[in-house]
Every structure is written in C-alpha cells, then in structure tokens.
Write an enzyme that holds these catalytic residues in place. Structure first.
Site, PDB file in Angstrom:
ATOM      1  N   GLU A  57     -21.873  24.254 -17.288  1.00 46.01           N
ATOM      2  CA  GLU A  57     -20.815  23.577 -16.536  1.00 46.01           C
ATOM      3  C   GLU A  57     -20.684  22.104 -16.895  1.00 46.01           C
ATOM      4  O   GLU A  57     -19.641  21.514 -16.627  1.00 46.01           O
ATOM      5  CB  GLU A  57     -20.992  23.770 -15.016  1.00 46.01           C
ATOM      6  CG  GLU A  57     -22.174  23.054 -14.424  1.00 46.01           C
ATOM      7  CD  GLU A  57     -22.304  23.292 -12.914  1.00 46.01           C
ATOM      8  OE1 GLU A  57     -22.106  24.428 -12.475  1.00 46.01           O
ATOM      9  OE2 GLU A  57     -22.602  22.327 -12.198  1.00 46.01           O
ATOM     10  N   HIS A 106     -17.127  27.914 -14.490  1.00 40.58           N
ATOM     11  CA  HIS A 106     -17.280  26.970 -13.394  1.00 40.58           C
ATOM     12  C   HIS A 106     -15.961  26.905 -12.605  1.00 40.58           C
ATOM     13  O   HIS A 106     -14.889  26.833 -13.190  1.00 40.58           O
ATOM     14  CB  HIS A 106     -17.585  25.615 -14.041  1.00 40.58           C
ATOM     15  CG  HIS A 106     -17.982  24.528 -13.123  1.00 40.58           C
ATOM     16  ND1 HIS A 106     -17.835  23.202 -13.465  1.00 40.58           N
ATOM     17  CD2 HIS A 106     -18.529  24.543 -11.897  1.00 40.58           C
ATOM     18  CE1 HIS A 106     -18.293  22.447 -12.489  1.00 40.58           C
ATOM     19  NE2 HIS A 106     -18.713  23.230 -11.519  1.00 40.58           N
ATOM     20  N   TYR A 135     -29.417  21.107  -2.620  1.00 39.21           N
ATOM     21  CA  TYR A 135     -28.147  21.351  -3.299  1.00 39.21           C
ATOM     22  C   TYR A 135     -27.523  22.676  -2.836  1.00 39.21           C
ATOM     23  O   TYR A 135     -28.211  23.692  -2.740  1.00 39.21           O
ATOM     24  CB  TYR A 135     -28.327  21.417  -4.842  1.00 39.21           C
ATOM     25  CG  TYR A 135     -27.100  22.001  -5.467  1.00 39.21           C
ATOM     26  CD1 TYR A 135     -25.946  21.239  -5.588  1.00 39.21           C
ATOM     27  CD2 TYR A 135     -27.033  23.345  -5.805  1.00 39.21           C
ATOM     28  CE1 TYR A 135     -24.776  21.788  -6.064  1.00 39.21           C
ATOM     29  CE2 TYR A 135     -25.866  23.908  -6.293  1.00 39.21           C
ATOM     30  CZ  TYR A 135     -24.745  23.117  -6.419  1.00 39.21           C
ATOM     31  OH  TYR A 135     -23.579  23.673  -6.866  1.00 39.21           O
ATOM     32  N   GLU A 179     -16.323  31.689 -10.876  1.00 38.27           N
ATOM     33  CA  GLU A 179     -16.683  31.040  -9.610  1.00 38.27           C
ATOM     34  C   GLU A 179     -15.402  30.687  -8.848  1.00 38.27           C
ATOM     35  O   GLU A 179     -14.426  30.231  -9.439  1.00 38.27           O
ATOM     36  CB  GLU A 179     -17.474  29.758  -9.907  1.00 38.27           C
ATOM     37  CG  GLU A 179     -17.925  29.013  -8.662  1.00 38.27           C
ATOM     38  CD  GLU A 179     -18.664  27.719  -9.000  1.00 38.27           C
ATOM     39  OE1 GLU A 179     -18.486  27.189 -10.119  1.00 38.27           O
ATOM     40  OE2 GLU A 179     -19.417  27.249  -8.136  1.00 38.27           O
ATOM     41  N   TRP A 189     -30.055  15.906 -10.044  1.00 38.24           N
ATOM     42  CA  TRP A 189     -29.531  16.310  -8.733  1.00 38.24           C
ATOM     43  C   TRP A 189     -29.013  17.720  -8.776  1.00 38.24           C
ATOM     44  O   TRP A 189     -28.554  18.306  -9.589  1.00 38.24           O
ATOM     45  CB  TRP A 189     -28.394  15.378  -8.283  1.00 38.24           C
ATOM     46  CG  TRP A 189     -27.676  15.982  -7.110  1.00 38.24           C
ATOM     47  CD1 TRP A 189     -28.132  16.114  -5.833  1.00 38.24           C
ATOM     48  CD2 TRP A 189     -26.373  16.602  -7.127  1.00 38.24           C
ATOM     49  NE1 TRP A 189     -27.211  16.755  -5.053  1.00 38.24           N
ATOM     50  CE2 TRP A 189     -26.135  17.074  -5.815  1.00 38.24           C
ATOM     51  CE3 TRP A 189     -25.413  16.800  -8.115  1.00 38.24           C
ATOM     52  CZ2 TRP A 189     -24.954  17.735  -5.478  1.00 38.24           C
ATOM     53  CZ3 TRP A 189     -24.256  17.446  -7.791  1.00 38.24           C
ATOM     54  CH2 TRP A 189     -24.023  17.906  -6.483  1.00 38.24           C
ATOM     55  N   ASN A 217     -15.399  14.590 -11.803  1.00 35.59           N
ATOM     56  CA  ASN A 217     -15.913  14.198 -10.483  1.00 35.59           C
ATOM     57  C   ASN A 217     -16.766  12.926 -10.557  1.00 35.59           C
ATOM     58  O   ASN A 217     -17.754  12.873 -11.289  1.00 35.59           O
ATOM     59  CB  ASN A 217     -16.754  15.354  -9.923  1.00 35.59           C
ATOM     60  CG  ASN A 217     -16.861  15.312  -8.415  1.00 35.59           C
ATOM     61  OD1 ASN A 217     -16.331  14.408  -7.769  1.00 35.59           O
ATOM     62  ND2 ASN A 217     -17.541  16.292  -7.844  1.00 35.59           N
ATOM     63  N   ASP A 239     -14.147  20.609  -7.279  1.00 39.17           N
ATOM     64  CA  ASP A 239     -13.715  19.413  -8.014  1.00 39.17           C
ATOM     65  C   ASP A 239     -12.877  19.758  -9.243  1.00 39.17           C
ATOM     66  O   ASP A 239     -12.408  18.863  -9.936  1.00 39.17           O
ATOM     67  CB  ASP A 239     -14.910  18.528  -8.396  1.00 39.17           C
ATOM     68  CG  ASP A 239     -16.056  19.287  -9.044  1.00 39.17           C
ATOM     69  OD1 ASP A 239     -16.638  20.168  -8.387  1.00 39.17           O
ATOM     70  OD2 ASP A 239     -16.360  18.990 -10.201  1.00 39.17           O
ATOM     71  N   ASP A 278     -27.888  29.130  -8.127  1.00 42.10           N
ATOM     72  CA  ASP A 278     -27.723  27.926  -8.947  1.00 42.10           C
ATOM     73  C   ASP A 278     -28.946  27.032  -8.780  1.00 42.10           C
ATOM     74  O   ASP A 278     -29.230  26.552  -7.679  1.00 42.10           O
ATOM     75  CB  ASP A 278     -26.453  27.186  -8.494  1.00 42.10           C
ATOM     76  CG  ASP A 278     -26.046  26.080  -9.458  1.00 42.10           C
ATOM     77  OD1 ASP A 278     -26.849  25.735 -10.350  1.00 42.10           O
ATOM     78  OD2 ASP A 278     -24.926  25.550  -9.300  1.00 42.10           O
TER      79      ASP A 278
HETATM   80  O1  KDG Z   1     -19.049  18.036  -9.569  1.00 41.36           O
HETATM   81  C1  KDG Z   1     -20.239  18.766  -9.606  1.00 41.36           C
HETATM   82  C2  KDG Z   1     -19.997  20.174  -9.110  1.00 41.36           C
HETATM   83  O2  KDG Z   1     -18.969  20.771  -9.841  1.00 41.36           O
HETATM   84  C3  KDG Z   1     -21.230  21.014  -9.219  1.00 41.36           C
HETATM   85  O3  KDG Z   1     -22.249  20.440  -8.470  1.00 41.36           O
HETATM   86  C4  KDG Z   1     -20.941  22.412  -8.679  1.00 41.36           C
HETATM   87  O4  KDG Z   1     -22.902  23.290  -9.740  1.00 41.36           O
HETATM   88  C5  KDG Z   1     -21.799  23.466  -9.259  1.00 41.36           C
HETATM   89  C6  KDG Z   1     -21.272  24.821  -9.220  1.00 41.36           C
HETATM   90  O5  KDG Z   1     -21.907  25.697  -9.789  1.00 41.36           O
HETATM   91  O6  KDG Z   1     -20.232  25.032  -8.614  1.00 41.36           O
HETATM   92 MG    MG Z   2     -23.509  25.009 -10.920  1.00 42.37          MG
END
Ligand code: KDG
Ligand code: MG
Length: 402
Positions: free
Chosen positions: A262, A312, A159, A339, A402, A37, A316, A210
């Site tokens: 991840e 994960h 987030y 997930e 982030w 990504n 993406d 998360d």
């Molecule tokens: O590309 C970044 C994402 O895959 C991420 O932000 C998603 O943290 C994530 C998750 O647990 O799905």
């Molecule tokens: Mg995550």
C-alpha cells in the site's frame, strides 16, 4: 480534441482530498484522485505548478505518451508525490477516453472478467466482545471477507481500532498524535483473537489482518505460523517492505499468505517480491502508483507469478480512486480482493458516483468513463484542514513504524 484547462481541487468533507479535473475544448472532462494522506499540499503544488502547464494543448487521447512524458520528462523518477500526481492525470485521461468512446473504462481494459468485485470490511474492537459484534455486523451486511483488528491488553491505542466503526480515520490531528507499541504483547494476544473469531463464525468467512509494518521478518514468521490453524486469507504488511529479501525469512517459516504494497509507488518497488513469489497479494492502488496505466502493468507482472491483486481502499483514497480501482478489479484476470472502507455521506455527496455495494460485492456501474465526478460547489464548502497520521513509539520512547 485538446486539453484547455486543468483544475486542482482541495476539499475536506471530514478528511482532505486532492482531485484533478481535466477539461477539453469539446467540453468532455475527466477526474483523477491525487490524495496523499498527510502530505496533500505537496501533490497539489506539484500538479498546479509543474504539471498543469504541461497539459494545456495536449491531445487527451495520448494516455501512454502523456504518462511517459510526465515520468521520464521530470528526470526525477518515482516517489509518492510524483507518482500520485501522474496517477491523477492518467486516471482523468482514462475517464475522458471512456466518455469519448461511450464505454465504461473496464471495457477499454478488456471487459469484465467477473460479475462483481469482492470486498472486505474492517471489523475492529478493543475487546473480544466488541470484535464479535463487529464481525457479525459485516456478515449481516453481506461481506464475505472481513479484516479483524484488535485492541492489545496493556497498549492504550492500537492501529485499526476506532470508536467510529464504519468510517475509520487515522489522520486525526493537526500535529501527529503519538501512540505506543509492544511487539511482545501484540504477538502474545493476536492468535487468541483469531482462534475465537474462527470458532464463532466457522470456516466460510475469509479473515484478514493488517500488521501495519510493525514486525521484523522473524517476528512476522512467528505470527504467520501461529495463525495457520485459523486459515487467514492474508496477513498484510507484516514488515516494512523496503527490504524485499526480508520476506524470504517469513516465507521459509509459514504458509499464511502475505499481502503488501500500500505504500509502493512503482513496479520497481514490487518487482522482486513478485518475481520471487515472496508475496501472494499485491496491494498497490491507482492513486499512489501512477494511475490505471502503471497499475495494470504491475498486475500483469503479478499474474505471471501467481500473485493476485488486493488493492488498498482506505478512506484516504477518494471515491475517484475507488471508481478507478473497481474498473481495474473487474477487468484483470488475477483479481484477489478489494479493500472497502466506506466514505462518510459528506464525502459521497462531494463525489457523486455510479459504483455501488450489494451483497459483499462492489459494482463499478456502466456509465461511460469512470462513473464518478466532483461537485465543485459542494467541495468549496469544505476548506483544507491540516491532518497528520499518528507516529508510534516503543515503550522506551524509540520511534517505531506506526
Ligand atoms: O493513510 C494511511 C492509511 O491508508 C492506512 O493506514 C490504511 O493500512 C491501511 C489499510 O490497510 O487500509
Ligand atoms: Mg494496510
């Protein structure tokens, strides 16, 4: 059998995906996800310019040898670009091996260890009312595990909270969006969210959260301890994981289980965390971790140390990665959770697949190979569009994870 061609396909049916398709002289083909990504074209070039020429003429049956050839042979080891490219080749070769054998890949990995793959969905909202509606929606859909992300009073964008609830897509702009963060406000708010959700929905639903790498170890320890009464299945990525020994501090203070991985690419990123039992779930996935061959190694190491998988599965990661993950999930003894963020109908149309959701479980299907493909004509209708993940700053302007 020989590899005669390999195509790298970049498509953007709402978001960017990079896919490798390997073609053999007997007409059998295989696909592998290579999506990274926000850095997609680096992997496209790595594959097209530096890997595809090495594949032509090779025997597709030699999966391990090809893996070692690409890993050791590059001299420059590890890293997300290299490991995503190797993953794409590895995944495509497992797909071909399954098709040649007439067996689903999970049968080549030892067969089913369970009847279905338990998945978790993403309930999120700016407000408590919105969160309760979303958790109820996932439970109505049959989910047994739900990740809960909440808006934080005083922080404009957090987030995991999105307007489009089913198809969360954080890579949202041609240049990175900037968001702001306050650890103090976050830590003061999150426990009240889980108190309410647990109170409303009872003890049966598995709850996850998360943290997205935003805390220090002692802050994460405080969060974990404050969430203990609500019995979370895990807190995810509590801290940036480059410093594995930092997890010891979290462990000393809380029994809330911890998941991470991840952004890991190799077994070496995870080895200390696993060997010292500093985590409970390892969340690496096929595309960023060198494919099925290497991830199986990680999961086997984890199994020796009471660590389960929690792969994960954000949007993406393409349906090709999801299919490969499901074949591993159903086969390994130490599966934990998968997930599952749903892809849009446009993405599902570009990647026709056998896997399907039913009553809280994903099922990989029984087709030979991985049971997923790319419709190249459909893919060609969606040209690449630059998109970055956001960056994050503290209220004084300091850059923060982030
Ligand atoms: O590309 C970044 C994402 O895959 C991420 O932000 C998603 O943290 C994530 C998750 O647990 O799905
Ligand atoms: Mg995550």
């Amino acid at each position: 059998m020989k590899i005669v061609d390999a195509r790298v396909i970049v498509t953007c049916p709402g978001r960017n995906f990079v896919t490798l398709k390997i073609i053999t002289d007997e007409g059998v083909t295989g696909v592998g996800d290579a999506t990274l990504n926000g850095r997609e074209l680096a992997v496209e070039s790595y594959l097209r310019d530096h890997v595809v020429p090495l594949l032509i003429g090779r025997d597709p049956a030699r999966i391990e040898d090809t893996w070692q050839y690409l890993y050791q042979g590059a001299y420059w080891r590890r890293g997300p670009v290299t490991m995503s490219a190797i993953a794409a080749v590895d995944t495509a070769l497992w797909d071909i091996k399954g098709k040649v054998a007439g067996l689903p890949v999970y049968d080549l990995l030892g067969g089913r260890s369970r009847t279905g793959v338990t998945v978790y969905g993403h309930a999120n909202g700016e407000t408590m009312d919105e969160i309760l509606v979303e958790v109820a929606r996932y439970l109505d859909l049959g989910y047994r595990a739900v990740r809960v992300q909440s808006g934080v009073p005083g922080i404009p964008r957090t987030y995991g909270v999105s307007a489009d609830k089913m198809f969360y897509e954080p890579a949202d702009a041609a240049l990175p969006t900037e968001t702001t963060w306050s650890t103090e406000r976050y830590l003061a708010h999150v426990p009240s969210v889980f108190a309410r959700v647990r109170d409303e929905f009872g003890p049966d639903v598995r709850l996850l959260h998360d943290v997205h790498h935003r805390l220090t170890p002692i802050e994460a320890a405080r969060l974990g301890r404050s969430l203990e009464p609500y019995g979370l299945t895990w807190i995810e990525d509590p801290v940036p994981a480059e410093l594995p020994e930092g997890f010891r501090i979290i462990r000393q203070h809380t029994t809330t289980p911890i998941a991470t991985g991840e952004v890991f690419n190799t077994i070496w990123d995870a080895a200390q965390l696993i060997r010292e039992q500093l985590i409970d779930y390892i969340r690496m996935t096929v595309v960023h971790s060198g494919g099925i061959t290497h991830l199986r190694r990680v999961f086997d190491l984890a199994a020796l140390h009471h660590v389960r998988s929690g792969s994960h599965g954000a949007t993406d990661l393409s349906p090709v990665c999801m299919a490969a993950a499901l074949h591993l999930d159903i086969a390994i003894p130490n599966f934990g959770l998968q997930e599952y963020m749903r892809h849009t109908p446009e993405t599902d149309a570009v990647f026709p697949h056998e896997y399907h959701y039913e009553d809280g479980y994903l099922h990989p299907g029984d087709a030979p190979g991985l049971g997923v493909d790319i419709d190249e004509a459909a893919a060609a209708r969606y040209p690449y569009a630059p998109a970055y993940l956001p960056v994050n700053r503290l209220t004084d302007g300091t850059l923060h994870p982030w």
